[in-house]
Scaffold this motif. Structure first.
Motif, PDB file in Angstrom:
ATOM      1  N   TYR A  29       0.845  -1.188   0.000  1.00 34.85           N
ATOM      2  CA  TYR A  29       0.000   0.000   0.000  1.00 34.85           C
ATOM      3  C   TYR A  29       0.881   1.238   0.000  1.00 34.85           C
ATOM      4  N   PRO A  30       0.684   2.112  -0.971  1.00 36.16           N
ATOM      5  CA  PRO A  30       1.554   3.273  -1.113  1.00 36.16           C
ATOM      6  C   PRO A  30       1.156   4.421  -0.186  1.00 36.16           C
ATOM      7  N   ARG A  31       2.075   5.330  -0.053  1.00 37.94           N
ATOM      8  CA  ARG A  31       1.730   6.637   0.484  1.00 37.94           C
ATOM      9  C   ARG A  31       1.011   7.339  -0.653  1.00 37.94           C
ATOM     10  N   LEU A  32      -0.014   8.050  -0.333  1.00 40.42           N
ATOM     11  CA  LEU A  32      -0.846   8.665  -1.357  1.00 40.42           C
ATOM     12  C   LEU A  32      -1.286  10.044  -0.887  1.00 40.42           C
ATOM     13  N   PHE A  69       0.101  11.604 -10.492  1.00 39.37           N
ATOM     14  CA  PHE A  69       1.488  12.018 -10.698  1.00 39.37           C
ATOM     15  C   PHE A  69       2.333  11.499  -9.539  1.00 39.37           C
ATOM     16  N   ARG A  70       3.617  11.744  -9.593  1.00 39.82           N
ATOM     17  CA  ARG A  70       4.519  11.372  -8.514  1.00 39.82           C
ATOM     18  C   ARG A  70       5.339  12.571  -8.076  1.00 39.82           C
ATOM     19  N   VAL A  71       5.741  12.546  -6.818  1.00 34.95           N
ATOM     20  CA  VAL A  71       6.667  13.563  -6.311  1.00 34.95           C
ATOM     21  C   VAL A  71       8.037  13.237  -6.896  1.00 34.95           C
ATOM     22  N   ARG A  72       8.620  14.183  -7.614  1.00 34.55           N
ATOM     23  CA  ARG A  72       9.913  13.954  -8.263  1.00 34.55           C
ATOM     24  C   ARG A  72      11.047  14.724  -7.601  1.00 34.55           C
ATOM     25  N   SER A  92       8.698  22.506  -0.666  1.00 32.35           N
ATOM     26  CA  SER A  92       8.168  22.190  -1.994  1.00 32.35           C
ATOM     27  C   SER A  92       8.294  20.716  -2.342  1.00 32.35           C
ATOM     28  N   LEU A  93       7.194  20.161  -2.818  1.00 33.07           N
ATOM     29  CA  LEU A  93       7.158  18.828  -3.399  1.00 33.07           C
ATOM     30  C   LEU A  93       6.832  19.024  -4.873  1.00 33.07           C
ATOM     31  N   ARG A  94       7.841  18.910  -5.741  1.00 34.15           N
ATOM     32  CA  ARG A  94       7.612  19.119  -7.172  1.00 34.15           C
ATOM     33  C   ARG A  94       7.026  17.859  -7.776  1.00 34.15           C
ATOM     34  N   LEU A  95       5.967  18.039  -8.546  1.00 41.25           N
ATOM     35  CA  LEU A  95       5.287  16.920  -9.182  1.00 41.25           C
ATOM     36  C   LEU A  95       5.819  16.709 -10.583  1.00 41.25           C
ATOM     37  N   THR A 139       7.717  11.057   0.501  1.00 42.85           N
ATOM     38  CA  THR A 139       8.999  10.605  -0.021  1.00 42.85           C
ATOM     39  C   THR A 139       9.019  10.872  -1.523  1.00 42.85           C
ATOM     40  N   LEU A 140      10.197  10.802  -2.109  1.00 43.30           N
ATOM     41  CA  LEU A 140      10.260  10.873  -3.565  1.00 43.30           C
ATOM     42  C   LEU A 140       9.455   9.694  -4.103  1.00 43.30           C
ATOM     43  N   ASP A 141       8.759   9.907  -5.170  1.00 39.48           N
ATOM     44  CA  ASP A 141       7.896   8.913  -5.814  1.00 39.48           C
ATOM     45  C   ASP A 141       6.587   8.664  -5.085  1.00 39.48           C
TER      46      ASP A 141
END
Length: 166
Positions: A29-32, A69-72, A92-95, A139-141
């Motif tokens: 189960y992912p972080r979402l 999308f994902r956090v990159r 900042s969390l860049r998508l 986290t990233l991704d």
């Protein structure tokens, strides 16, 4: 790593995880992060449990694109692009957003003004305390699902239920 684009169409988080499971990959189960464009609310969900709910402010004139999308990139200290005044946008969390063949520079970040209506150029604004919490948690991704309308109250449980059904 799970791919997000199949025949140039973004996959929902559930669809991407289902494909990974069908391919024999172990699915956890992912972080979402879920953003509701209609209610201007954001939720962080981990293992089907809501860990943060916050008011947010998205892009006016539909400038914040719906999709998965994902956090990159994560940047504790960051600045907006010069065309947006180079103002500070900390936490900042860049998508990773590509629409129409163009990369969109959109982030979830802290901002002093977070009205409960679309007010940004496309970014997702949070109050500083919520942006700090989300920045520390993500986290990233980390998957980010931006939806035109969703039932945020039950979203985490729906994701888990769909994953369990396969």
């Amino acid at each position: 790593m799970i791919g997000m684009v199949l025949i140039n169409r973004p996959l929902s988080v559930v669809a991407a995880l289902a494909l990974a499971g069908a391919a024999g990959a172990e699915v956890s189960y992912p972080r979402l992060i879920v953003v509701d464009l209609k209610t201007q609310r954001l939720q962080a969900i981990q293992h089907g449990q809501v860990v943060l709910t916050a008011n947010c402010s998205t892009g006016r004139n539909n400038a914040t694109p719906a999709g998965t999308f994902r956090v990159r990139e994560k940047r504790r200290y960051n600045r907006a692009l010069p065309e947006f005044g180079s103002v500070e946008i900390p936490y900042s969390l860049r998508l990773d957003i590509v629409k129409g063949g163009r990369r969109r520079l959109i982030a979830i970040h802290s901002h002093p003004s977070v009205p409960r209506r679309p007010a940004s150029h496309g970014c997702i604004r949070l109050k500083k305390d919520n942006a700090q919490k989300l920045f520390g948690w993500a986290t990233l991704d980390t998957w980010v699902r931006i939806e035109k309308e969703t039932d945020l109250h039950t979203h985490g449980k729906q994701v888990v239920a769909k994953l369990e059904k396969g």
